[in-house]
Design an enzyme around this catalytic site. Structure first.
Site, PDB file in Angstrom:
ATOM      1  N   LYS A 198     -18.516  67.105  19.036  1.00  0.00           N
ATOM      2  CA  LYS A 198     -17.345  66.304  19.439  1.00  0.00           C
ATOM      3  C   LYS A 198     -17.511  65.960  20.907  1.00  0.00           C
ATOM      4  O   LYS A 198     -18.217  66.635  21.644  1.00  0.00           O
ATOM      5  CB  LYS A 198     -16.064  67.125  19.239  1.00  0.00           C
ATOM      6  CG  LYS A 198     -14.803  66.305  19.175  1.00  0.00           C
ATOM      7  CD  LYS A 198     -14.609  65.651  17.818  1.00  0.00           C
ATOM      8  CE  LYS A 198     -13.464  64.673  17.823  1.00  0.00           C
ATOM      9  NZ  LYS A 198     -13.182  64.126  16.473  1.00  0.00           N
ATOM     10  N   ASP A 211     -12.532  58.364  17.531  1.00  0.00           N
ATOM     11  CA  ASP A 211     -11.433  59.326  17.332  1.00  0.00           C
ATOM     12  C   ASP A 211     -10.246  58.698  18.075  1.00  0.00           C
ATOM     13  O   ASP A 211     -10.231  57.465  18.273  1.00  0.00           O
ATOM     14  CB  ASP A 211     -11.798  60.715  17.896  1.00  0.00           C
ATOM     15  CG  ASP A 211     -10.805  61.797  17.482  1.00  0.00           C
ATOM     16  OD1 ASP A 211     -10.830  62.223  16.324  1.00  0.00           O
ATOM     17  OD2 ASP A 211      -9.971  62.207  18.320  1.00  0.00           O
TER      18      ASP A 211
HETATM   19  P1  NDP Z   1      -5.576  56.607  17.056  1.00  0.00           P
HETATM   20  O1  NDP Z   1      -5.723  56.640  18.523  1.00  0.00           O
HETATM   21  O2  NDP Z   1      -6.029  55.395  16.325  1.00  0.00           O
HETATM   22  O3  NDP Z   1      -4.051  56.887  16.660  1.00  0.00           O
HETATM   23  C1  NDP Z   1      -3.309  57.994  17.086  1.00  0.00           C
HETATM   24  C2  NDP Z   1      -1.862  57.667  16.767  1.00  0.00           C
HETATM   25  O4  NDP Z   1      -1.047  58.808  16.999  1.00  0.00           O
HETATM   26  C3  NDP Z   1      -1.288  56.555  17.636  1.00  0.00           C
HETATM   27  O5  NDP Z   1      -0.400  55.812  16.868  1.00  0.00           O
HETATM   28  C4  NDP Z   1      -0.549  57.349  18.736  1.00  0.00           C
HETATM   29  O6  NDP Z   1       0.505  56.607  19.321  1.00  0.00           O
HETATM   30  C5  NDP Z   1       0.003  58.473  17.910  1.00  0.00           C
HETATM   31  N1  NDP Z   1       0.283  59.660  18.725  1.00  0.00           N
HETATM   32  C6  NDP Z   1      -0.450  60.215  19.697  1.00  0.00           C
HETATM   33  N2  NDP Z   1       0.161  61.321  20.177  1.00  0.00           N
HETATM   34  C7  NDP Z   1       1.293  61.457  19.441  1.00  0.00           C
HETATM   35  C8  NDP Z   1       2.341  62.404  19.433  1.00  0.00           C
HETATM   36  N3  NDP Z   1       2.346  63.433  20.269  1.00  0.00           N
HETATM   37  N4  NDP Z   1       3.342  62.236  18.534  1.00  0.00           N
HETATM   38  C9  NDP Z   1       3.338  61.202  17.679  1.00  0.00           C
HETATM   39  N5  NDP Z   1       2.371  60.260  17.642  1.00  0.00           N
HETATM   40  C10 NDP Z   1       1.371  60.403  18.522  1.00  0.00           C
HETATM   41  O7  NDP Z   1      -6.320  57.895  16.486  1.00  0.00           O
HETATM   42  P2  NDP Z   1      -6.837  58.162  15.018  1.00  0.00           P
HETATM   43  O8  NDP Z   1      -5.904  57.591  14.026  1.00  0.00           O
HETATM   44  O9  NDP Z   1      -8.280  57.844  14.960  1.00  0.00           O
HETATM   45  O10 NDP Z   1      -6.758  59.764  14.970  1.00  0.00           O
HETATM   46  C11 NDP Z   1      -5.546  60.461  14.647  1.00  0.00           C
HETATM   47  C12 NDP Z   1      -5.878  61.891  14.286  1.00  0.00           C
HETATM   48  O11 NDP Z   1      -6.791  61.927  13.168  1.00  0.00           O
HETATM   49  C13 NDP Z   1      -6.552  62.736  15.371  1.00  0.00           C
HETATM   50  O12 NDP Z   1      -6.156  64.074  15.214  1.00  0.00           O
HETATM   51  C14 NDP Z   1      -8.028  62.612  15.020  1.00  0.00           C
HETATM   52  O13 NDP Z   1      -8.796  63.681  15.551  1.00  0.00           O
HETATM   53  C15 NDP Z   1      -7.942  62.687  13.513  1.00  0.00           C
HETATM   54  N6  NDP Z   1      -9.098  62.150  12.805  1.00  0.00           N
HETATM   55  C16 NDP Z   1      -9.525  60.881  13.016  1.00  0.00           C
HETATM   56  C17 NDP Z   1     -10.585  60.375  12.302  1.00  0.00           C
HETATM   57  C18 NDP Z   1     -11.004  58.942  12.396  1.00  0.00           C
HETATM   58  O14 NDP Z   1     -11.828  58.531  11.563  1.00  0.00           O
HETATM   59  N7  NDP Z   1     -10.486  58.159  13.318  1.00  0.00           N
HETATM   60  C19 NDP Z   1     -11.352  61.246  11.386  1.00  0.00           C
HETATM   61  C20 NDP Z   1     -10.761  62.533  11.153  1.00  0.00           C
HETATM   62  C21 NDP Z   1      -9.693  62.966  11.876  1.00  0.00           C
HETATM   63  P3  NDP Z   1       0.235  55.802  20.688  1.00  0.00           P
HETATM   64  O15 NDP Z   1      -0.877  54.840  20.371  1.00  0.00           O
HETATM   65  O16 NDP Z   1       1.538  55.171  20.960  1.00  0.00           O
HETATM   66  O17 NDP Z   1      -0.169  56.873  21.677  1.00  0.00           O
END
Ligand code: NDP
Length: 445
Positions: free
Chosen positions: A124, A164
């Site tokens: 990571k 991520d």
């Molecule tokens: P993104 O950056 O695309 O999205 C994250 C989302 O979560 C955004 O909408 C963000 O809002 C919101 N967010 C962040 N902090 C908070 C909080 N404290 N409370 C509520 N909402 C919050 O990331 P991903 O979708 O890629 O990743 C999301 C999760 O999934 C992470 O834990 C990541 O490690 C995991 N993951 C991702 C993978 C992937 O393929 N992308 C694979 C496996 C796991 P805002 O933009 O307004 O900050």
């Protein structure tokens, strides 16, 4: 194996690394029984060797903003374990990024990647850079400066990073462009690439799709499905988007999304044109959650709260770590939620997980339930090596198959005498055994 004794040593060596310690404890508690049944793992020091990353690399990332001011961020790559394949895991750009978070994510990635059945080790990386509010040029300059250091550490057969939080197709593009220039080669060194230059169809939505496929398999064990169910989703990033799309396709109604400042409740469901609108906002780097409630009268923005207070059948936490605590779990259980499937990494606190298990809620831990993203990254690597592209249907079918295999592996190793499946135990044991056996085969390295 004495979990407490090992944890004391891990705490001594990694003081204050809360998320990392949390992740290690969860795995150790799950594998305790299988290690005690196989003393050769302890003799060969497998536990100590798997807990510590192979190496942790940090570097300085200086970059210039649009006004000519210089900023300095910190870059990281944690290469955790490559017993079953090249290090593989995403890059996260977020101001909260620190070593504890990246070590927890890298550690989880070892077992997740093992579960996918594909040959990928765990790693990571990322930076404390905040992409929010930055111009496109600033993002490009940062990504290029980041790659100026990272490229020395990665390669298609050594370490293959992906996206991520804060790293999507645009950032992968800028980093890939710089890598290609520095390394004078055009290989599959990053995944999540654009379709026109080596990317795989379905990769952007794979984590969310996979999460729903995994939940579907869990529900099937209770003769239930998504059709007609109410679903709460948190976040609105890559993972949430895929999960909402697939859950809706399977006949469910997704009624929430969230951001760090609150959540949206839309009882009419978030689908179709509403998702397109959200994607437009996201593409233009704007705040997403509040504007949605101005645009669609059926929606309400609830500031400072999390979506877990809404009465739903299924919860898909897809935002970030530790976003669903004991109180949230209590509310979900009280409201009749039957299934929780983690789209994000470790979104549920240990106390919340304990409550779900005690109350026999179907609980899919991230390392199994969100493995569809990295699995499809593995499929992207295969397509790159073979120099061909599979169709959308081919990739989706392979993804679906992998998620079903992961579910089966969890059931095999997590089913107790009463027939209840502890998916946390199942995922940890299945993921661990494959890596531990590979480490045994390869000697002390
Ligand atoms: P993104 O950056 O695309 O999205 C994250 C989302 O979560 C955004 O909408 C963000 O809002 C919101 N967010 C962040 N902090 C908070 C909080 N404290 N409370 C509520 N909402 C919050 O990331 P991903 O979708 O890629 O990743 C999301 C999760 O999934 C992470 O834990 C990541 O490690 C995991 N993951 C991702 C993978 C992937 O393929 N992308 C694979 C496996 C796991 P805002 O933009 O307004 O900050």
């Amino acid at each position: 194996m004495n979990v407490e004794k090992i944890m004391q040593e891990v705490e001594r060596k990694n003081p204050g690394e809360v998320e990392y310690l949390q992740a290690v404890r969860e795995v150790l508690e799950s594998i305790e029984e299988v290690v005690n049944e196989n003393p050769h793992f302890e003799t060969a020091g497998i536990i100590e060797r798997i807990i510590d990353p192979d190496r942790v690399l940090t570097f300085k990332v200086p970059w210039v903003d649009d006004k000519g001011k210089v900023h300095v961020n910190r870059g990281f790559r944690v290469q955790f374990n490559n017993a079953i394949g090249p290090y593989k895991g995403g890059l996260r750009f977020h101001p909260s990024v620190n070593l504890s978070i990246l070590k927890f994510l890298g550690f989880e990635q070892i077992f997740k990647n093992s579960l996918t059945t594909l040959p990928m080790g765990g790693g990571k990386g990322g930076s404390d850079f905040d992409p929010k509010g930055k111009s496109d040029n600033e993002i490009m300059r940062f990504c290029q400066a980041f790659m100026l250091e990272l490229w020395k550490l990665i390669g298609p057969s050594t370490d293959v990073p992906a996206g991520d939080i804060g790293v999507g197709g645009r950032e992968i593009g800028y980093m890939y462009g710089m890598y290609k220039k520095l390394a004078s080669e055009n290989t599959g060194v990053l995944t999540g690439k654009g379709i026109n230059w080596g990317g795989s169809l379905i990769r952007p939505e794979a984590t969310g799709f996979g999460n729903v496929y995994f939940a579907k398999e869990m529900l099937k064990t209770k003769n239930k499905d998504f059709n007609g169910k109410l679903v709460a989703v948190s976040g609105f990033g890559n993972v949430a988007w895929g999960a909402i799309t697939k859950a809706t396709e399977l006949g469910a109604k997704v009624v929430t999304i969230s951001g760090p400042d609150g959540y949206i409740y839309d009882p009419e469901g978030i689908s179709g044109a509403k998702i397109d609108y959200l994607l437009e906002l996201r593409a233009s780097n704007q705040d997403i959650v509040k504007p949605y409630s101005y645009e669609f009268p059926s929606a309400q923005f609830i500031p400072g709260k999390k979506p877990w207070e809404v009465k739903v059948d299924i919860a898909l936490p897809c935002a970030t770590q530790n976003e669903l605590d004991k109180n949230d779990a209590q509310m979900l259980i009280k409201n009749g939620c039957v299934c929780v499937s983690e789209g994000a990494n470790m979104p549920c606190t240990p106390e919340a997980v304990e409550l779900f298990l005690e109350n026999k809620v179907l609980f899919g831990p991230g390392k199994a339930a969100n493995a569809g993203g990295v699995a499809t990254s593995g499929l992207e690597m295969t397509q790159n090596s073979m120099k061909l592209s599979w169709t959308r249907e081919e990739v989706d079918e392979k993804l679906h198959h992998i998620m079903c295999s992961i579910h089966e592996a969890c059931v095999k190793h997590g089913k107790d005498d009463d027939g209840f499946v502890n998916y946390v135990k199942g995922a940890n044991v299945a993921g661990f055994l494959k890596v531990a056996n590979a480490m045994l085969d390869q000697g002390i390295v």
